[in-house]
Design a protein around this motif. Structure first.
Motif, PDB file in Angstrom:
ATOM      1  N   TYR A  97       0.819  -1.207   0.000  1.00 27.62           N
ATOM      2  CA  TYR A  97       0.000   0.000   0.000  1.00 27.62           C
ATOM      3  C   TYR A  97       0.855   1.261   0.000  1.00 27.62           C
ATOM      4  O   TYR A  97       1.901   1.320   0.668  1.00 27.62           O
ATOM      5  CB  TYR A  97      -0.923   0.035   1.221  1.00 27.62           C
ATOM      6  CG  TYR A  97      -1.972  -1.029   1.168  1.00 27.62           C
ATOM      7  CD1 TYR A  97      -3.140  -0.828   0.434  1.00 27.62           C
ATOM      8  CD2 TYR A  97      -1.789  -2.245   1.811  1.00 27.62           C
ATOM      9  CE1 TYR A  97      -4.110  -1.822   0.365  1.00 27.62           C
ATOM     10  CE2 TYR A  97      -2.754  -3.245   1.745  1.00 27.62           C
ATOM     11  CZ  TYR A  97      -3.913  -3.018   1.017  1.00 27.62           C
ATOM     12  OH  TYR A  97      -4.857  -3.999   0.938  1.00 27.62           O
ATOM     13  N   GLN A 131      -6.239   7.874  -5.900  1.00 24.58           N
ATOM     14  CA  GLN A 131      -5.371   6.870  -6.527  1.00 24.58           C
ATOM     15  C   GLN A 131      -5.258   5.593  -5.689  1.00 24.58           C
ATOM     16  O   GLN A 131      -4.442   4.718  -5.993  1.00 24.58           O
ATOM     17  CB  GLN A 131      -3.968   7.442  -6.771  1.00 24.58           C
ATOM     18  CG  GLN A 131      -3.858   8.396  -7.952  1.00 24.58           C
ATOM     19  CD  GLN A 131      -4.203   7.745  -9.284  1.00 24.58           C
ATOM     20  OE1 GLN A 131      -3.942   6.562  -9.493  1.00 24.58           O
ATOM     21  NE2 GLN A 131      -4.802   8.507 -10.173  1.00 24.58           N
ATOM     22  N   GLY A 132      -6.027   5.525  -4.610  1.00 28.46           N
ATOM     23  CA  GLY A 132      -6.011   4.298  -3.808  1.00 28.46           C
ATOM     24  C   GLY A 132      -4.954   4.277  -2.714  1.00 28.46           C
ATOM     25  O   GLY A 132      -4.622   3.209  -2.189  1.00 28.46           O
ATOM     26  N   ASN A 204     -10.535  -1.362   3.032  1.00 21.97           N
ATOM     27  CA  ASN A 204     -10.825  -2.519   2.186  1.00 21.97           C
ATOM     28  C   ASN A 204     -12.262  -3.011   2.322  1.00 21.97           C
ATOM     29  O   ASN A 204     -12.814  -3.596   1.398  1.00 21.97           O
ATOM     30  CB  ASN A 204      -9.856  -3.663   2.486  1.00 21.97           C
ATOM     31  CG  ASN A 204      -8.501  -3.416   1.844  1.00 21.97           C
ATOM     32  OD1 ASN A 204      -8.381  -2.537   0.991  1.00 21.97           O
ATOM     33  ND2 ASN A 204      -7.502  -4.178   2.244  1.00 21.97           N
ATOM     34  N   HIS A 209      -9.208  -2.617  -3.022  1.00 22.29           N
ATOM     35  CA  HIS A 209      -7.868  -2.137  -3.351  1.00 22.29           C
ATOM     36  C   HIS A 209      -7.419  -2.878  -4.595  1.00 22.29           C
ATOM     37  O   HIS A 209      -7.334  -4.096  -4.607  1.00 22.29           O
ATOM     38  CB  HIS A 209      -6.921  -2.435  -2.181  1.00 22.29           C
ATOM     39  CG  HIS A 209      -5.549  -1.865  -2.371  1.00 22.29           C
ATOM     40  ND1 HIS A 209      -4.492  -2.619  -2.781  1.00 22.29           N
ATOM     41  CD2 HIS A 209      -5.100  -0.607  -2.218  1.00 22.29           C
ATOM     42  CE1 HIS A 209      -3.423  -1.841  -2.852  1.00 22.29           C
ATOM     43  NE2 HIS A 209      -3.758  -0.630  -2.523  1.00 22.29           N
ATOM     44  N   GLU A 210      -7.184  -2.119  -5.657  1.00 21.35           N
ATOM     45  CA  GLU A 210      -6.827  -2.749  -6.940  1.00 21.35           C
ATOM     46  C   GLU A 210      -5.498  -3.460  -6.863  1.00 21.35           C
ATOM     47  O   GLU A 210      -4.499  -2.861  -6.520  1.00 21.35           O
ATOM     48  CB  GLU A 210      -6.724  -1.682  -8.019  1.00 21.35           C
ATOM     49  CG  GLU A 210      -8.067  -1.202  -8.526  1.00 21.35           C
ATOM     50  CD  GLU A 210      -7.876  -0.241  -9.696  1.00 21.35           C
ATOM     51  OE1 GLU A 210      -7.773   0.969  -9.438  1.00 21.35           O
ATOM     52  OE2 GLU A 210      -7.815  -0.716 -10.827  1.00 21.35           O
TER      53      GLU A 210
ATOM     54  N   LYS B  95      -2.940   4.157  -9.384  1.00 21.08           N
ATOM     55  CA  LYS B  95      -3.886   3.026  -9.391  1.00 21.08           C
ATOM     56  C   LYS B  95      -3.721   2.107  -8.171  1.00 21.08           C
ATOM     57  O   LYS B  95      -3.757   0.869  -8.312  1.00 21.08           O
ATOM     58  CB  LYS B  95      -3.697   2.185 -10.664  1.00 21.08           C
ATOM     59  CG  LYS B  95      -4.149   2.889 -11.947  1.00 21.08           C
ATOM     60  CD  LYS B  95      -3.994   1.954 -13.140  1.00 21.08           C
ATOM     61  CE  LYS B  95      -4.437   2.602 -14.437  1.00 21.08           C
ATOM     62  NZ  LYS B  95      -4.113   1.770 -15.616  1.00 21.08           N
ATOM     63  N   GLY B  96      -3.478   2.691  -7.032  1.00 22.24           N
ATOM     64  CA  GLY B  96      -3.340   1.899  -5.811  1.00 22.24           C
ATOM     65  C   GLY B  96      -1.947   1.346  -5.579  1.00 22.24           C
ATOM     66  O   GLY B  96      -1.680   0.751  -4.537  1.00 22.24           O
TER      67      GLY B  96
END
Lengths: 210, 210
Positions: A97, A131-132, A204, A209-210, B95-96
């Motif tokens: 992450y 952007q996560g 989550n 979460h991609e 994108k994470g």
């Protein structure tokens, strides 16, 4: 073997007396800001050494105006100004992450004043959340000796209330409800990764979460 | 309404003539390094403005020795030295994914010299890869006008060969085989996110991204 420092990399021993200043944009809270910053930096060193996370404080951006390049010794900055950073102070990677946060202290006992945040920090955190990224404010109530990580989304909510409804602070009761308490331990003294784990779990639950 | 800059944040207009220096640890390649850095910075600005990615160049760390705080004007750094960074130059979120890289240029036409890397960069990249970050070297062959992102794992392989078998460079043929070509476009001129997408896809094939 002699070590060839690239120019400008220079031997730090030249700097006899160094000043340990806090981030300039927090200078009003200098004394207070120091200790939380130091605590977090120590935790980050420990987490890095034990391969648990790679999180660093960003250097303060400086606008150079005049630099001397003396022969056979390190470059010396002779005139420079502090610049306003365009991001928060801390970022890095933990368990895949992207982590991003700013550290803030207050002597208040009942609420956290929103004037401690700056628009550029809110804007940056919003982009990172989009952007996560896992984003939060690391808040210390110095008089209570209580620490919390407060999810960026809660900060955005109160920032909106400040902008549109002249709200000036986030109540401690709200921080207790929506934030995650950070506890002191032995090594590192400030153990904030367990709180980050909880934040990741709650993010989550809501968003994939991609 | 008058804007109250926090102390030390100061009006940048004070700095009449500013110097745009490259990162000190690359100063041997100053001229060359400049342009790739500028290109990447422009791409990052575009990607940020269009909400595609949040990637920033880290400020150069400075060791402050003497700072003047004149009344009614911005703090002036009067003596400071460049410090050796403990990370790479660029990081952010896309994108994470946590993104981390350094930008490197060479005028060589057949290989990329390993002396362009420094131990602290390799160490940092290894820690970031271990945490699930997307890490690479952004390499430009200036004479060929060809750009590649080379996965950090390939860099580690050649760094190992350098340390243990006195290998001095990575052949361009290898970079073509294991790297991902970055192409110029219109806006941004340097379009490197498609290459990052490919790298993410190949990392995900091998390793699960938590």
């Amino acid at each position: 073997m002699s070590i060839h420092y690239p120019a400008g990399q220079g031997p730090q021993r030249l700097a006899k007396k160094t000043i340990d200043i806090p981030t300039p944009h927090k200078s009003i809270y200098a004394k207070r800001g120091m200790s939380l910053e130091k605590e977090i930096n120590e935790s980050n060193q420990y987490y890095l050494a034990t391969h648990q996370a790679v999180i660093h404080k960003k250097p303060t951006p400086i606008q150079l105006v005049h630099v001397d390049y003396p022969k056979r010794s390190a470059a010396v900055v002779r005139e420079a100004y502090f610049r306003r950073p365009s991001t928060t102070d801390y970022n890095g990677v933990y368990k895949g992450y992207y982590i991003d946060f700013d550290a803030k202290e207050t002597r208040n006992k009942r609420s956290f004043p929103l004037k401690n945040f700056h628009q550029h920090q809110i804007t940056h955190l919003k982009e990172c959340v989009a952007q996560g990224g896992i984003c939060f404010a690391f808040i210390k109530f110095t008089e209570l000796d209580e620490l919390y990580i407060l999810p960026a989304t809660i900060v955005f909510h109160y920032w909106h209330l400040k902008e549109h409804h002249h709200r000036s602070s986030i109540p401690l009761t709200q921080i207790k409800a929506d934030g995650i308490r950070v506890h002191y331990g032995l090594n590192p003294r400030l153990q904030y990764l367990p709180a980050v784990d909880q934040l990741i779990a709650s993010v989550n639950k809501g968003v994939t979460h991609e």
